[in-house]
Design a protein around this motif. Structure first.
Motif: not given
Length: 198
Positions: A146-148, A109-115, A154-155, A129-136
């Motif tokens: 996992v994204c949650k 998944a791609f997750l936007w941790t900024k925005g 990152t909070k 913002p750019n996303p981060i790439s997350i892969e199991v």
């Protein structure tokens, strides 16, 4: 808790990646789960262990992790990388909300941790913002969960007093403290609570 593994030639200049040997991977996970069991788990091992990395895990180190947790815990390997391969825009005054997820597959998944942060009614920073790439990459876990979890990491980085900077504290802290912990040779110390580094 902060764990210091063995100092070794983990960097491969050809792949530009760091990987542990099988024995050191086993030793590091054994140290962490035994510490959890005695200090935090009331005599029980954790149900799951998530290992965050910027690279894929190689077979040798993953086998070491599996041997350490056999019959005790499940281990899941998660690859987290910053990416600037694309941007997501919306027809609104602010950028996409922090926490937006785009599922690429059952494991990526791609997750936007900024925005945009609704509670603040603004976004931190001026750029899109750019996303981060997350892969199991190893083990089995729901990518949405996992994204949650990563979004929560990152909070707020208490160690650096950073709010929503986009990088999970697991990786940022490892980068920051790694140089300090490996600067001295043959230093033997007990496992220290995270608060000693705050």
């Amino acid at each position: 808790m902060v764990f210091k593994g063995n100092i070794g030639p983990w960097y491969n200049p050809l792949t530009k990646e760091f990987h542990l040997s099988k024995n050191d991977a086993t030793s590091l996970i054994n140290l962490s789960i035994e510490t959890f069991k005695t200090k935090l788990g009331n005599g029980k091992y954790p149900k799951q262990i998530f290992i965050h990395a910027k690279t894929y895990f190689d077979d040798e180190e993953w086998q070491g992790f599996l041997e350490a947790v056999e019959g005790k815990s499940d281990v899941i390997g998660v690859r987290i990388q910053a990416t600037n391969s694309f941007k997501l825009y919306r027809g609104y005054r602010f950028c996409v909300p922090r926490g937006t997820v785009m599922l690429a597959s059952n494991t990526k998944a791609f997750l936007w941790t900024k925005g945009f942060i609704p509670r603040l009614q603004t976004q931190i920073g001026l750029e899109t913002p750019n996303p981060i790439s997350i892969e199991v990459t190893r083990g089995d876990e729901n990518i949405e969960q996992v994204c949650k979890d990563i979004l929560a990491l990152t909070k707020l980085n208490y160690n650096a007093c950073i709010f929503a900077d986009g990088i999970p504290v697991t990786l940022r802290f490892a980068d920051s403290i790694g140089e300090v912990l490996t600067a001295g040779k043959n230093i033997v110390s007990d496992v220290l609570p995270f608060k000693h580094y705050v």
